[in-house]
Design an enzyme around this catalytic site. Structure first.
Site, short mmCIF file in Angstrom:
data_model
loop_
_atom_site.label_atom_id
_atom_site.label_comp_id
_atom_site.label_asym_id
_atom_site.label_seq_id
_atom_site.Cartn_x
_atom_site.Cartn_y
_atom_site.Cartn_z
N LYS A 439 47.22 -29.03 -4.58
CA LYS A 439 47.14 -29.25 -6.03
C LYS A 439 46.68 -27.96 -6.68
O LYS A 439 45.50 -27.67 -6.74
CB LYS A 439 46.20 -30.41 -6.34
CG LYS A 439 46.80 -31.76 -5.91
CD LYS A 439 45.78 -32.62 -5.19
CE LYS A 439 46.50 -33.68 -4.35
NZ LYS A 439 45.82 -33.95 -3.08
N TRP A 444 51.75 -29.76 -8.31
CA TRP A 444 51.78 -30.04 -6.87
C TRP A 444 52.70 -29.08 -6.14
O TRP A 444 53.83 -28.83 -6.56
CB TRP A 444 52.31 -31.46 -6.63
CG TRP A 444 51.35 -32.55 -7.00
CD1 TRP A 444 50.04 -32.39 -7.35
CD2 TRP A 444 51.65 -33.94 -7.07
NE1 TRP A 444 49.50 -33.62 -7.62
CE2 TRP A 444 50.45 -34.59 -7.46
CE3 TRP A 444 52.78 -34.71 -6.83
CZ2 TRP A 444 50.37 -35.97 -7.62
CZ3 TRP A 444 52.70 -36.07 -6.99
CH2 TRP A 444 51.50 -36.71 -7.38
#
Ligand code: ADP
Length: 539
Positions: A439, A444
């Site tokens: 993250k 992501w």
């Protein structure tokens, strides 16, 4: 109502009986320390019946948990069908688990008897004080192997079978929702979670594996059972192979890649399954000492994402089709499979490999959906990521006696914890396990994609990407790379980063690349991210 079909319960015993009677001369082969032990389905049938008599003598009752701690061999296969047909539940223990987890599982599942390979007995000796509920220990030995010294009263498997002259056991009539097997999943934080399989779930899974659109198991096959039989039912392959009456080859203790290669050639293996590290190892073994692979019709890969490059190499250089499947201990395990639709037959090879590198479409019987954090289904565009959820007759409805069930389900769907994309054709593509995603600054990064991109480099054997803490971005990717042995010390960080530059977004580029001789593996042969995260947490 009259005029309906018979209400006959799905039961594993049926397949054991059918194969024992119809294919009595078909072979089951086990690799042993001294060579190969061979017997037939006829012998297997007789011995499984005797095993049931033995279980009765040991005072095992219907529903009791009977554990195995064993490699892949004929006796283990006898337990696979014998224990559930008897009405007990086979609990397959992972012989590579830390002792604390093993003791937890034996107690949590309340195992009454453990069938253990003689050379593995020392594992149980170490947890002896902690498993007081175990009433009997049965040692399984290769022919000629000595009975190990033990502080437990130990029963010899062969003595147990020899104690009865009766080759027929009156199998009980079991309901199809009777428990048949039990596995614990290893990939969790905290204690392992138990999954109970029913006769019905295993039987339906068998049929799914025999479909032409999945593994197409048949009587003509020779299965090399590489997947440990303690890992998620050996992916259901031993069950399906016995159902069909396929020849079965079992690699015994500690098989090395060269042993697998030898068995494929010698036994004319047609099908085998394994995690990607198996196929990486086998390829290297074959490179060193070529073997005849002409009997092979397919290899199945699952457990971790298959590097596309490796799939292409097998196809182009060895002429072998590797089919990717996805599943979990919680899904018996096979749930999706990446086979091409007929309309894709005329696509370019490149497009076909892009589809085959995905984890595929659900098997008939399994339903899936992909949802965002609010539980809303994501766009089916092959780009948006969400959590994969599944349901179906071979998906668990809840872990055995576990407080973590509340978080594992959402509106009747099992939450897999896998982050995927779903394309317009219905193929899922695993991006990561939720806990492995990097993250970075609110976005992501798929560690799986990065790993595959790095493993496409010709000098790279294994690559594993983990998240490390970053002051500004919260997390950044770190690549841990094992070069192919001949390039050790001859590949640089910049070479990897340059190679990646055109292949992934700039902000995905790992902040650093660390070279190792070999990436650590989990108990079932996957890259061990937990160990690496611990090792590099201060970076
Ligand atoms: P463990 O938890 O011990 O690793 P499982 O085999 O139950 O045991 O792990 C299931 C997980 O393995 C899935 O949730 C998924 O993250 C991963 N997995 C299985 N098949 C694939 C695949 N083809 N590609 C990528 N990941 C996979």
């Amino acid at each position: 109502m009259q005029g309906m079909m018979m209400d006959s319960a799905l039961n594993l015993r049926h397949y054991l009986e059918r194969s024992g009677r119809l294919f009595p001369s078909k072979e089951i082969v086990t690799r042993t320390t001294g060579g190969f032990a061979r017997y037939t389905y006829g012998d297997y049938h007789r011995r499984t019946h005797r095993l049931a008599h033995a279980l009765a003598k040991l005072d095992v009752r219907e529903g009791d948990r009977v554990a195995s701690l064993a490699w892949n061999h004929g006796r283990h296969l006898e337990l696979y069908y014998g224990v559930p047909s008897f009405g007990a539940v086979l609990l397959t223990l992972n012989l590579r688990l830390p002792l604390d987890q093993l003791a937890y599982i034996v107690n949590h599942a309340d195992a009454k008897v453990i069938f253990v390979d003689a050379p593995l007995l020392h594992i149980l000796e170490e947890i002896k004080e902690r498993i007081p509920g175990v009433r009997h220990l049965v040692a399984m030995r290769e022919d000629g192997q000595p009975m190990p010294a033990s502080t437990f009263p130990l029963i010899d498997y062969e003595d147990l079978l020899a104690a009865t002259r009766d080759d027929l056991y009156p199998w009980p009539e079991l309901g199809e929702t009777a428990a048949a097997g039990m596995c614990y999943t290893s990939g969790t934080t905290g204690n392992p979670k138990g999954v109970l399989y029913t006769h019905r779930s295993l039987c339906l899974h068998n049929y799914a594996l025999a479909m032409a659109d999945s593994f197409a198991f048949s009587e003509r096959d020779t299965l090399l059972q590489i997947v440990p039989m303690f890992h998620a039912n050996g992916w259901g392959m031993p069950f399906a192979a016995v159902m069909c009456g396929s020849k079965i080859v079992l690699p015994g203790a500690q098989p090395q890649p060269a042993d697998l290669a030898e068995m494929i050639e010698r036994e004319r293996v047609t099908i085998a399954g394994g995690v990607p590290t198996i196929w990486i190892g086998l390829y290297r073994a074959i490179e060193e000492k070529p073997v005849d692979l002409s009997s092979v019709r397919m290899f199945v890969v699952a457990g971790s994402a298959m590097p596309r490059q490796l799939m292409e190499t097998y196809q182009r250089q060895l002429g072998i089709r590797i089919v990717q499947a996805w599943g979990m201990t919680e899904t018996t395990p096979i749930a999706t499979l990446s086979v091409l639709k007929s309309e894709m037959r005329h696509d370019t090879e490149d497009d076909q490999f892009a589809v085959r590198a995905k984890q595929g479409i659900p098997l008939p019987g399994v339903e899936l959906r992909v949802v965002d954090e609010c539980g809303k289904e994501i766009a089916q565009d092959g780009e948006t990521m969400g959590e994969l959820q599944v349901r179906g007759p071979w998906v668990t409805s809840g872990y055995y006696d576990d407080a973590r069930n509340a978080e594992a389900f959402q509106d009747g769907w099992f939450r897999t914890g896998d982050v995927v994309t779903l394309d317009p054709e219905g193929y899922i593509h695993i991006m990561d396990r939720t806990k492995d995603l990097v993250k970075s600054g609110g976005e992501w990064i798929s560690s799986v994609d990065l790993e595959n991109a790095i493993m496409a480099h010709p000098k790279v054997l294994e690559a594993c990407v983990i998240a490390v803490y970053h002051l500004r971005w919260h997390e950044r990717p770190l690549a841990v790379v094992a070069p192919t042995p001949q390039y050790r010390g001859q590949i640089t960080r910049d070479e990897i980063l340059e190679f990646l530059a055109g292949r992934v977004a700039k902000w995905w580029l790992p902040d650093d690349v660390i070279f190792v001789d070999s990436v650590p593996k989990t108990s079932v042969g996957k890259f061990n991210k937990k160990v690496l995260r611990e090792q590099y947490k201060t970076l």
